[in-house]
Write a protein that holds these residues in place. Structure first.
Motif, PDB file in Angstrom:
ATOM      1  N   ASN A  47     -11.735   2.429   9.787  1.00  0.00           N
ATOM      2  CA  ASN A  47     -12.380   2.738  11.089  1.00  0.00           C
ATOM      3  C   ASN A  47     -11.915   1.880  12.269  1.00  0.00           C
ATOM      4  OD1 ASN A  47     -13.626   4.942   9.452  1.00  0.00           O
ATOM      5  ND2 ASN A  47     -15.817   4.439  10.137  1.00  0.00           N
ATOM      6  N   LEU A  48     -12.196   0.715  12.184  1.00  0.00           N
ATOM      7  CA  LEU A  48     -11.706  -0.031  13.538  1.00  0.00           C
ATOM      8  C   LEU A  48     -10.329  -0.120  13.636  1.00  0.00           C
ATOM      9  CD1 LEU A  48     -14.379  -3.024  13.252  1.00  0.00           C
ATOM     10  CD2 LEU A  48     -14.689  -1.268  15.109  1.00  0.00           C
ATOM     11  N   PHE A  49      -9.851  -0.412  12.989  1.00  0.00           N
ATOM     12  CA  PHE A  49      -8.513  -0.295  13.028  1.00  0.00           C
ATOM     13  C   PHE A  49      -7.229   1.054  13.131  1.00  0.00           C
ATOM     14  CE2 PHE A  49      -4.213  -0.860  10.870  1.00  0.00           C
ATOM     15  CZ  PHE A  49      -3.523  -2.175  10.974  1.00  0.00           C
ATOM     16  N   HIS A  67      -6.701 -15.759   1.124  1.00  0.00           N
ATOM     17  CA  HIS A  67      -5.538 -17.131   1.608  1.00  0.00           C
ATOM     18  C   HIS A  67      -5.055 -16.241   2.343  1.00  0.00           C
ATOM     19  CE1 HIS A  67      -1.896 -19.359   1.578  1.00  0.00           C
ATOM     20  NE2 HIS A  67      -2.597 -20.094   1.227  1.00  0.00           N
ATOM     21  N   LEU A  68      -4.279 -14.828   1.718  1.00  0.00           N
ATOM     22  CA  LEU A  68      -3.820 -13.762   2.443  1.00  0.00           C
ATOM     23  C   LEU A  68      -4.487 -13.137   3.423  1.00  0.00           C
ATOM     24  CD1 LEU A  68      -1.717 -11.860   2.149  1.00  0.00           C
ATOM     25  CD2 LEU A  68      -2.760 -10.536   0.571  1.00  0.00           C
ATOM     26  N   LEU A  69      -6.057 -12.984   3.476  1.00  0.00           N
ATOM     27  CA  LEU A  69      -6.776 -12.256   4.340  1.00  0.00           C
ATOM     28  C   LEU A  69      -6.302 -13.647   5.645  1.00  0.00           C
ATOM     29  CD1 LEU A  69      -8.687 -10.758   5.688  1.00  0.00           C
ATOM     30  CD2 LEU A  69     -10.696 -11.688   4.204  1.00  0.00           C
ATOM     31  N   ASP A 115       0.170  -0.361   6.062  1.00  0.00           N
ATOM     32  CA  ASP A 115       0.005  -0.822   4.776  1.00  0.00           C
ATOM     33  C   ASP A 115      -0.536  -2.175   4.402  1.00  0.00           C
ATOM     34  OD1 ASP A 115       0.887   1.642   4.634  1.00  0.00           O
ATOM     35  OD2 ASP A 115       3.288   1.326   4.522  1.00  0.00           O
ATOM     36  N   ALA A 116       0.143  -3.015   4.975  1.00  0.00           N
ATOM     37  CA  ALA A 116      -0.748  -4.357   4.731  1.00  0.00           C
ATOM     38  C   ALA A 116      -2.792  -4.102   4.680  1.00  0.00           C
ATOM     39  CB  ALA A 116      -0.369  -5.476   5.368  1.00  0.00           C
TER      40      ALA A 116
END
Lengths: 530, 228
Positions: free
Chosen positions: A438-440, A494-496, A513-514
């Motif tokens: 929602n924030l995004f 790690h990605l986060l 997408d990411a």
């Protein structure tokens, strides 16, 4: 003087360090010092030997007393070295007069036992001051570092003595096994050979330690003048001026050049230095102590009248086993009855014959003894207890360093925030990925990613029991997670982390997408709440 | 020509320069003296306390003497940041030769090797070794790779004399700046004529001589110090 022409680097040093500067100077210039020292020592020996060859110890005493003259050679070499001039034996002989012109007699007589001898020696030898001027200057110099000058003198004595003892001990240690030679016994009855040996040891010890003492004092002197006159500042300023004014500035001469090279022709050969008269009978007196027959006891009035006492006295006098007498003189006082009372009590106090202690009554004594025993017991308990307590306290005080298990191992408490991010579970919305989405969508990418990241941290800390301190950085958290999680969640974290860092520090938001991928992976990896 | 200095500069792998000032025999002798005084004072009191235990106490006391002689310096050096009581008194500290703090191993080695330095009975070997090595190391120091250094005793905040801040005419290097600041800090201890002499050396920078020059240098110090 050119900035680079000083033989030492002036700094404002502490006094003890300044004394070490002297030793460093000595190390750098020990060869010329040794040559001049050897010349002086040889000269003195040649002067003294014809008179004192029968009493070698007196040679040492004379040399010891003439040390201030030997010091002048050491100081001459070191001072020349410091101001960039060579100092060979020939230079020393050439400068003979200027070295000895000022203060030598005073140094050998009334300043011989000065406690800061080496510290103020440059004042008379290098600055050429004497009389009131010398005293004023010495006072100014020793106002700071005087204590160290005194310690230097004391340690000079100690080093000389210890070195001599060391050499004697070395000789004893070198005696072959089974040898019955006891070097130390030589002191009981020093024969001529032993005296020569002592002279050699003494000269060796002096040679090793005296230049150290002089150099230390010179270091103190140089440092004090650096403090007082800002030599280090002058050097730095000259360098700066030279930088400004190009090479011409190097030609500048110092207006304050030290009066080192000042010379005047006043002949004062050292051959006139006073050599102590050697009493001819001195060694004999040393060699035969305690061999005269003991004096007969004086026939005194025998106060006790008994016959037995007389007989005992006779035996005491005639039997060689008892034939020792000791004369003890004491002052005592018999009142005449005419002196005033205060005088009498004073004299009684000072000189009264010892009166026998009043015998205490038995039961009193018994009581006192019991009291004393009790006191001793208490003292013992207190001392032993105190010692034990002290040891225990020491162990407790240094328990961390000793590697003992810590007593207060508190359960680990999860911090409320890591790196400024609130990681309490209460602060999270029920569905973290949904809230983040929602924030995004509202365009608050930073808040959204922050929520995802701190949500992940909170879950890891509170539900997966991952221990991280409040001071942990993102990298710390990542390392902790890699050691703590299986492969899948670890790579998700790690990605986060990488995404969050790019946004937080590079302001580089992830694509839609990411971000969706992160949100999708989130519940599986970090096990969000149902 | 060579310039003698008491400072040894060591560069760490991180490119940081450490300035170590090795301590010579005089300071170390007195530190040793103080340590021995403390140790024997303690042993004396312990001995008095142990007499209550009779022969057992005597035995314990000898064990205590052994431990005090061999381990007192080790404990104090490692747990006290390289400083025994005597070294503290004289502002000394034991470090490894590369400037790192001393640990159990080096401390144990350098103190056990006192038995070599003490030869042949009065520390002659140690003294000679200190006199012969550039960094004043006794045998134990050389073997353990340690160094006894002087430490800065209590540093006080500088007090600069009041002056109108004055910007220097050209950029100064760090060394030159610190020399000007040092001049201002120490100007109270210099005589007026000596101050003027020193300031005159900077004539090309200040453009004035005498009292005016001193004023200008003090002003530059004020400026460099942060006064505007």
């Amino acid at each position: 003087m050119k900035p680079g022409a000083m033989g030492f680097i002036p700094r404002t040093r502490a006094a003890m360090e300044a004394a070490d500067l002297g030793l460093s100077l000595l190390q750098a210039h020990w060869r010329p010092v040794a040559r001049v020292w050897g010349l002086q020592l040889g000269f003195l020996l040649a002067l003294l030997l014809p008179f004192l060859y029968q009493t070698p110890l007196w040679i040492f005493v004379a040399l010891w007393w003439l040390k201030p003259w030997l010091d002048r050679g050491v100081l001459f070499v070191l001072s020349r070295a410091v101001f960039g001039q060579p100092a060979s034996v020939w230079d020393f002989l050439g400068e003979w007069r200027s070295v000895h012109r000022r203060g030598l007699v005073a140094g050998l007589l009334w300043r011989r036992l000065s406690p800061m001898r080496s510290y103020v020696l440059p004042v008379s030898q290098l600055e050429g001051l004497r009389g009131a001027g010398y005293r004023r200057r010495a006072r100014v110099l020793t106002r700071k570092g005087g204590g160290t000058g005194f310690l230097l003198t004391c340690s000079g004595w100690a080093f000389t003595l210890l070195t001599a003892v060391g050499f004697i001990a070395l000789l004893q240690a070198m005696m072959p096994a089974g040898s019955r030679v006891q070097v130390w016994d030589g002191f009981n009855n020093p024969g001529l050979g032993f005296q020569w040996f002592l002279l050699g040891v003494g000269l060796l010890a002096l040679t090793l330690t005296e230049p150290l003492f002089v150099a230390g004092g010179f270091g103190l002197y140089l440092n004090r003048r650096t403090h007082l006159e800002g030599w280090d500042l002058e050097l730095a300023f000259r360098r700066l001026a030279a930088r400004l004014a190009a090479p011409l500035a190097l030609v500048l001469l110092l207006a304050w050049a030290m009066p080192l090279a000042a010379q005047a022709p006043i002949p004062e050969p050292v051959a006139q230095a006073p050599a102590p008269e050697a009493p001819e009978d001195a060694p004999q007196a040393i060699q035969q102590p305690g061999q005269q027959p003991a004096p007969r006891p004086a026939e005194g009035p025998l106060r006790p009248e008994e016959e037995a006492h007389r007989r005992a006295q006779r035996i005491l006098e005639q039997d060689p086993a008892f034939n020792h007498t000791k004369e003890v003189r004491t002052l005592s006082y018999e009142p005449t009855g005419r002196e005033p009372r205060w005088l009498r009590s004073l004299l009684d106090y000072l000189f009264a014959k010892e009166e026998p202690a009043q015998p205490a009554k038995p039961q009193n004594l018994d009581f006192l003894k019991r009291m004393w025993d009790l006191l001793a017991l208490v003292g013992k308990v207190v001392l032993v207890g105190g010692l034990l307590a002290f040891v225990l306290w020491l162990v407790y005080r240094f328990r961390h360093r000793l590697g003992l298990p810590l007593v207060e191992t508190k359960a680990w408490e999860a911090p409320e925030a890591v790196a400024g991010l609130d990681i309490r579970l209460e602060s999270l919305p029920p569905d973290v990925p949904e809230a983040a989405r929602n924030l995004f969508l509202r365009g608050e990418a930073r808040a959204a990613l922050a929520l995802l990241y701190r949500g992940a941290l909170a879950e890891l800390v509170h539900r997966r029991a991952m221990e991280i301190p409040a001071s942990a950085t993102e990298g710390d958290c990542l390392r902790a997670a890699e050691g703590h999680l299986e492969e899948g969640p670890a790579s998700a974290f790690h990605l986060l982390t990488a995404t969050w860092q790019r946004l937080a520090y590079k302001n580089e938001a992830p694509t839609r997408d990411a971000f969706e991928d992160l949100c999708d992976a989130w519940p599986a990896a970090f096990g969000g709440r149902p | 020509m060579q310039s003698v200095d008491t400072v040894r500069t060591i560069e760490t792998p991180e490119g940081i320069e450490l300035h170590l000032r090795p301590a010579g025999p005089v300071a170390r002798f007195w530190a040793f003296f103080v340590d021995q005084a403390v140790v024997w004072m303690g042993l004396m009191f312990a001995g008095i306390a142990l007499t209550f235990l009779g022969p057992l106490g005597l035995g314990l006391w000898f064990i205590l003497v052994f431990l005090a002689q061999w381990l007192y310096p080790v404990f104090f050096e490692v747990l006290g940041g390289g400083r025994t009581l005597g070294k503290r008194w004289l502002n000394l500290r034991v470090l490894r030769t590369d400037g790192r703090p001393i640990g159990w191993g080096p401390s144990l080695i350098r103190n056990l090797l006192r038995i070599v330095d003490g030869l042949p009975g009065a520390y002659t070997v140690g003294l000679v070794s200190i006199l012969l090595t550039r960094d004043f190391q006794r045998i134990g120091d050389i073997v353990a790779g340690t160094l006894v250094v002087h430490e800065e005793a209590g540093v006080q905040a500088p007090v600069l004399p009041a002056a109108e801040p004055l910007a220097p005419a050209l950029a100064l290097t760090l060394e030159e700046q610190s020399a000007i600041l040092a001049f201002a800090e120490r100007s109270a201890g210099l005589t007026a004529s000596r101050s003027e002499e020193l300031a005159d050396v900077l004539g090309p920078l200040t453009g004035s001589r005498g009292a005016g020059g001193v004023k200008a240098v003090l002003g530059m110090a004020r400026y460099l110090w942060g006064g505007r």
